[in-house]
Design a protein around this motif. Structure first.
Motif, PDB file in Angstrom:
ATOM      1  N   THR A  53       0.854  -1.186   0.000  1.00 58.69           N
ATOM      2  CA  THR A  53       0.000   0.000   0.000  1.00 58.69           C
ATOM      3  C   THR A  53       0.890   1.237   0.000  1.00 58.69           C
ATOM      4  N   TRP A  54       0.564   2.197  -0.872  1.00 59.33           N
ATOM      5  CA  TRP A  54       1.335   3.434  -0.977  1.00 59.33           C
ATOM      6  C   TRP A  54       0.418   4.627  -0.757  1.00 59.33           C
ATOM      7  N   GLU A  55       0.856   5.560   0.082  1.00 57.95           N
ATOM      8  CA  GLU A  55       0.144   6.819   0.282  1.00 57.95           C
ATOM      9  C   GLU A  55       0.569   7.774  -0.822  1.00 57.95           C
ATOM     10  N   LEU A  56      -0.402   8.269  -1.598  1.00 57.28           N
ATOM     11  CA  LEU A  56      -0.108   9.221  -2.667  1.00 57.28           C
ATOM     12  C   LEU A  56      -1.396   9.870  -3.123  1.00 57.28           C
ATOM     13  N   ALA A  57      -1.323  10.723  -4.114  1.00 60.78           N
ATOM     14  CA  ALA A  57      -2.500  11.365  -4.679  1.00 60.78           C
ATOM     15  C   ALA A  57      -2.673  10.854  -6.114  1.00 60.78           C
ATOM     16  N   ALA A  58      -3.903  10.881  -6.601  1.00 58.97           N
ATOM     17  CA  ALA A  58      -4.176  10.320  -7.930  1.00 58.97           C
ATOM     18  C   ALA A  58      -5.165  11.180  -8.701  1.00 58.97           C
ATOM     19  N   ILE A  59      -5.118  11.012 -10.020  1.00 58.85           N
ATOM     20  CA  ILE A  59      -6.145  11.529 -10.917  1.00 58.85           C
ATOM     21  C   ILE A  59      -6.485  10.384 -11.867  1.00 58.85           C
ATOM     22  N   GLY A  60      -7.738   9.960 -11.842  1.00 56.82           N
ATOM     23  CA  GLY A  60      -8.186   8.874 -12.702  1.00 56.82           C
ATOM     24  C   GLY A  60      -8.620   9.386 -14.068  1.00 56.82           C
ATOM     25  N   PRO A  61      -8.571   8.536 -15.089  1.00 51.31           N
ATOM     26  CA  PRO A  61      -8.876   8.976 -16.451  1.00 51.31           C
ATOM     27  C   PRO A  61     -10.329   9.392 -16.678  1.00 51.31           C
ATOM     28  N   ARG A  62     -11.245   8.873 -15.886  1.00 51.13           N
ATOM     29  CA  ARG A  62     -12.667   9.217 -16.066  1.00 51.13           C
ATOM     30  C   ARG A  62     -13.187  10.167 -14.991  1.00 51.13           C
TER      31      ARG A  62
END
Length: 143
Positions: free
Chosen positions: A21-30
């Motif tokens: 498990t990694w703590e990070l931020a994301a932006i999904g394609p949809r």
């Protein structure tokens, strides 16, 4: 609590504990920004690596389509490629990747990584981008 137009109900959540498990931020394609926002800033959360999927769980965001916590599943078979972000890359038109690190380091280091899928690219902003991209590529058979 932030509202994001996400993927809808997270179907086919893997069973069992994640391998990592990694703590990070994301932006999904949809994903789309909330009404009135011009762009979607990265959503903080954790990326879980399971044997048959990647699962992103937002820590403080709700999926507008379900009214529940934002959870997205990336099936292992959908992963086409994984690679690090280039130093100086932007995660949105106005925000550089790695805004959590000193500006001088962003010019020299890779602050995150991208996972290309059939649905589009997933952007992950967090430390150890090069190593994490290599881990995703090796574990899920991406180049």
């Amino acid at each position: 609590m932030r509202t994001v137009t996400g993927d809808g109900a997270a179907a086919d959540l893997p069973s069992g504990a994640p391998v990592d498990t990694w703590e990070l931020a994301a932006i999904g394609p949809r994903w789309a920004p909330a009404p009135g926002e011009q762009e979607l800033p990265p959503v903080p959360g954790r990326l879980e690596l399971h044997g048959d999927a990647l699962v992103f769980r937002a820590t403080d965001a709700v999926d507008a389509s379900t009214g529940t916590g934002l959870v997205s599943v990336i099936p292992a078979g959908d992963v086409q490629e994984a690679g690090p972000l280039s130093p100086g890359a932007k995660v949105t038109p106005s925000q550089p990747a790695g805004s959590w690190m000193p500006a001088w380091q962003r010019r020299l280091r890779c602050p995150g990584f991208v996972v290309a899928t059939a649905s589009g690219p997933w952007l992950f902003d967090g430390p150890e981008g090069k190593d994490r991209a290599a881990t995703v590529a090796a574990r899920y058979g991406a180049s």
